[in-house]
Write an enzyme that holds these catalytic residues in place. Structure first.
Site, PDB file in Angstrom:
ATOM      1  N   ASP A   1     -14.544  55.947  11.350  1.00 36.93           N
ATOM      2  CA  ASP A   1     -15.007  54.292  11.639  1.00 36.93           C
ATOM      3  C   ASP A   1     -13.776  53.739  11.296  1.00 36.93           C
ATOM      4  OD1 ASP A   1     -16.438  52.257  12.114  1.00 36.93           O
ATOM      5  OD2 ASP A   1     -16.601  52.343   9.885  1.00 36.93           O
TER       6      ASP A   1
ATOM      7  N   GLU B   1     -14.730  50.518  12.053  1.00 39.13           N
ATOM      8  CA  GLU B   1     -15.596  49.192  11.998  1.00 39.13           C
ATOM      9  C   GLU B   1     -15.901  48.736   9.992  1.00 39.13           C
ATOM     10  OE1 GLU B   1     -19.130  47.151  13.140  1.00 39.13           O
ATOM     11  OE2 GLU B   1     -19.059  49.352  12.764  1.00 39.13           O
TER      12      GLU B   1
ATOM     13  N   ARG C   1     -15.926  55.244  15.922  1.00 44.96           N
ATOM     14  CA  ARG C   1     -16.104  54.025  16.203  1.00 44.96           C
ATOM     15  C   ARG C   1     -14.801  52.439  16.498  1.00 44.96           C
ATOM     16  NH1 ARG C   1     -21.463  52.510  12.265  1.00 44.96           N
ATOM     17  NH2 ARG C   1     -19.522  52.016  10.856  1.00 44.96           N
TER      18      ARG C   1
ATOM     19  N   GLU D   1     -29.003  48.775  16.811  1.00 37.28           N
ATOM     20  CA  GLU D   1     -28.787  47.788  15.390  1.00 37.28           C
ATOM     21  C   GLU D   1     -28.784  46.366  15.376  1.00 37.28           C
ATOM     22  OE1 GLU D   1     -25.106  49.471  13.585  1.00 37.28           O
ATOM     23  OE2 GLU D   1     -24.039  47.981  15.189  1.00 37.28           O
TER      24      GLU D   1
ATOM     25  N   ASP E   1     -28.227  46.659   9.357  1.00 34.54           N
ATOM     26  CA  ASP E   1     -27.569  45.810   9.984  1.00 34.54           C
ATOM     27  C   ASP E   1     -29.219  45.505  11.100  1.00 34.54           C
ATOM     28  OD1 ASP E   1     -25.224  45.278  10.159  1.00 34.54           O
ATOM     29  OD2 ASP E   1     -24.438  47.058  10.951  1.00 34.54           O
TER      30      ASP E   1
ATOM     31  N   ASP F   1     -22.314  49.141   2.883  1.00 36.73           N
ATOM     32  CA  ASP F   1     -20.598  48.677   3.425  1.00 36.73           C
ATOM     33  C   ASP F   1     -21.076  47.592   4.442  1.00 36.73           C
ATOM     34  OD1 ASP F   1     -22.233  49.233   6.155  1.00 36.73           O
ATOM     35  OD2 ASP F   1     -21.489  51.268   6.715  1.00 36.73           O
TER      36      ASP F   1
END
Length: 724
Positions: free
Chosen positions: A269, A271, A337, A429, A457, A627
């Site tokens: 990831d 992000e 990602r 999302e 999200d 996160d």
């Protein structure tokens, strides 16, 4: 920050040097041509990116205005309005995705998926190596095995606990790999006879597998193999034998361990779980991704007083039932990602001196780096089908999916890759994507390999989109709301209706409590039963345990049944989770406490230490993997209740101060922690938390990144200035 002028661009020197000296060599690309092409790509696509973001703002403004002016609207009026403004689009005609060159881990096999911040080399290596995980270790070290009746965990090995682990594992074998007679618990010898597995039982009889095709291979001497490989529902299990081993000599059959094929794929990831705000941070992200793609990433750390070095695991070698040597991947298939379309970053400035879009930068550089693996310029090959897997998050509707498709095509041209080499994982999302999901899929039908839901999200966007509709349900009640159930079911149905079965992944969200593995074993099987071919887990241990669910349930059979269902979910997804009842004062304060503690616990690490994902204690001191998605839902929920007078500014501020003291105490043992409650006004983390709530209504789609990035940059500047 020092910049290097490259044609019309200004590139941070640290990033420029990394690309030229580390990322480009070995790709066959010429430096001058790369930077010239990159500049043209940025110039051509930046305006389109801005137009799409402007469209988001205009649609959101229209929805806000409509809710203010139509307090007693009917659902049909609301739906018609969404159609009129182009928010709700017609369903596309039937189609199937046309993606090719997809690895079996994505197209055919079903199993767990890890998500890990790529800027943490140790975590990234552990995740990539989580393709094979010890089931014995996963059981022994977690609450999946009870500590009752003398089976407590401790510093020394507890034989009673070990016996419980073995009993659990043998039950799993009996359920997933049943014998023709007897039980694996009574096995005294596993051997290979005439290409089949023969199991000698303690009372003197012999057994074979009830389904002989489940025997996949072995290692060592066929009369006394060092390992036996089994396969069920596309996933492997390896029994490891060693009668001289501490565990193996206590076992009738000499089994010392049982490895399960766990995380088939992992998302590295860049992000939500990463705090990367400038060129320095981005280079750390890209350098680790380069190490993973070239296979030479390593991480050293001290464990039990000894220095340990981690590297990527090699492939695993076996002998097939017919006596031929073969190998299986030793590592998870790696996705990367990228960030979404929203954020810009000063690592590169365009011809006007403006920051470029971070999603464009990520797309180009993560793909450039992946080219090393594609071209064989690596110790290991990530994709055996010649694909690069990129998860693209936080896109709103089919126009943005089409833009990602165009961006990927331009990157392929720049890097001299065949069309559709870059595969896309489409995160479902955002509300405008959920209700137009099949239209989004259609825009990327030749490269889509993945759709996935994300409660946090998605709920954050649900709240922000309908901010003016009224006060939202408490968060726990939101999980039971009609729209959420419809959203989860619709995602699977849309994927199957678009031909995902046997071609692409349909995923479900994260299990956020890494210390509660018993609960995960009890509950997360629901994701498999819902037809998801993958679901997110927070650790290799969780991957090993969640893998058991895919042995219990054949996802492909479930998907065949779901495909028969013609249920339409759109109207249910559009049901806004507003609350009509008057809130109890105690409930209000409890909800504020919960939200504030969660926000502060995460923000303080992000802003002050640059930690984008970690196990954060909740208000009840239960460790949760957090996160930015967690932050989005909590801050938007508080902003919504403020907007509708459920609570006051003063109440929120006092709650934040109270919870800052709680968070400070929870982090008291961290030597790098900076307390918030010592000086609220000077604490950048505390001020960021206030901004997220009090300015939550005005944040684009309720995203937390603009505020977090700003405050993190302030923190880096402040602490750099006071270094000796």
């Amino acid at each position: 920050m020092k910049y290097v002028k490259v044609n019309g661009l200004q590139v941070a020197k640290e990033l420029y040097d990394f690309v030229n000296e580390e990322a480009l060599p070995g790709t066959g690309l010429v430096k001058e041509g790369f930077w010239r092409g990159f500049e043209k790509l940025v110039t051509d696509l930046s305006h389109m990116n801005k137009v799409l973001l402007k469209q988001r703002e205009e649609l959101q403004a229209a929805i806000h205005a409509w809710h203010k002016e139509n307090k007693n609207n009917t659902f049909e009026e609301y739906k018609s309005f969404l159609e009129e403004i182009g928010y709700l689009l017609p369903e596309p005609e039937d189609f199937d995705i046309e993606v090719e060159g997809v690895d079996d881990e994505v197209a055919i096999q079903a199993g767990p998926q890890l998500v890990v911040p790529v800027n943490n080399a140790r975590y990234a290596i552990n995740a990539a190596n989580a393709r094979w995980v010890s089931l014995y270790d996963a059981l022994y070290g977690t609450d999946a095995i009870s500590e009752e009746n003398g089976a407590q965990k401790g510093r020394e090995y507890n034989p009673d606990r070990g016996d419980k682990v073995v009993q659990f594992a043998r039950r799993f074998l009996d359920e997933s790999f049943p014998l023709s007679n007897g039980s694996h618990s009574d096995a005294v010898l596993y051997a290979i006879r005439d290409g089949e597995l023969s199991v000698s039982l303690k009372e003197g009889s012999k057994a074979s597998l009830r389904r002989v095709e489940q025997f996949a291979g072995y290692g060592g001497n066929p009369d006394a193999p060092s390992c036996v490989l089994l396969k069920n529902n596309g996933l492997h299990v390896e029994l490891q034998m060693d009668r001289d081993d501490f565990i193996g000599r206590r076992d009738l059959a000499g089994v010392k361990d049982m490895l399960v094929e766990a995380a088939l794929s992992v998302i590295m990831d860049c992000e939500d779980s990463v705090a990367a705000v400038d060129a320095e941070d981005k280079v750390e992200v890209y350098r680790n991704w380069l190490g993973l793609m070239r296979g030479n990433l390593s991480a050293s750390f001290v464990k039990n007083g000894k220095e340990v070095e981690r590297r990527l695991n090699p492939d695993r070698i076996y002998i097939s039932p017919d006596g031929q040597q073969f190998s299986l991947p030793g590592r998870s298939l790696m996705f990367v990602r990228n960030v979404g379309h929203l954020m810009t970053i000063d690592a590169v400035l365009d011809t006007y001196g403006h920051e470029i879009h971070e999603g464009i930068l990520d797309g180009v550089l993560t793909s450039l780096i992946a080219k090393h693996s594609l071209d064989g310029n690596a110790l290991y090959r990530n994709s055996h089908k010649g694909s690069v897997y990129i998860v693209k998050p936080k896109m709103h509707g089919p126009d943005e999916a089409a833009f990602a498709n165009r961006l990927f095509g331009r990157i392929e041209d720049l890097l001299q890759l065949e069309r559709n080499t870059l595969k896309i994982g489409l995160m479902d999302e955002e509300r405008r994507t959920s209700i137009n999901l099949r239209a989004c899929i259609k825009e990327v039908k030749e490269r889509v390999v993945f759709i996935n839901t994300g409660f946090l999200d998605r709920t954050g966007d649900e709240i922000h989109t309908s901010m003016e509709a009224g006060p939202m349900l408490p968060k726990e009640e939101m999980k039971k709301a009609q729209w959420l159930k419809a959203y989860e079911a619709s995602n699977v149905a849309a994927g199957l209706a678009s031909g995902f079965d046997g071609r692409a992944q349909i995923g479900k969200g994260m299990w956020a409590m890494p210390d509660r593995m018993k609960d995960m074993l009890d509950q997360k099987i629901s994701h498999v039963k819902a037809g998801a071919s993958t679901a997110w887990v927070p650790s290799p241990t969780a991957a090993a345990l969640h893998a058991l669910h895919y042995h219990q349930v054949d996802v492909r059979t479930i998907q065949k049944e779901i495909k028969k269902d013609t249920h339409v979910y759109r109207d249910f997804i559009l049901q806004i989770p507003v609350e009509q009842r008057e809130f109890d004062l105690e409930l209000i304060q409890r909800e504020l406490d919960n939200n504030a503690q969660g926000i502060l616990g995460y923000v303080v690490r992000w802003v002050e230490q640059g930690i984008g994902c970690s196990k954060v204690p909740d208000i009840h001191h239960v460790g949760l993997m957090e996160d930015r998605a967690t932050l989005r839902i909590s801050s938007q929920h508080m902003a919504n209740w403020l907007r509708h007078g459920i609570c006051s500014d003063e109440q929120v501020l006092e709650t934040m101060k109270k919870m800052a003291k709680v968070v400070d105490e929870q982090n008291a043992s961290d030597p790098f922690y900076r307390r918030m409650s010592d000086d609220y006004d000077q604490s950048l983390a505390f001020q960021a938390a206030l901004d997220l709530v009090f300015k939550g209504h005005e944040q684009p789609n309720g995203y937390t990144e603009p505020i977090l990035h700003k405050r993190r940059l302030e923190a880096k500047q402040r602490y750099a200035a006071i270094k000796p």
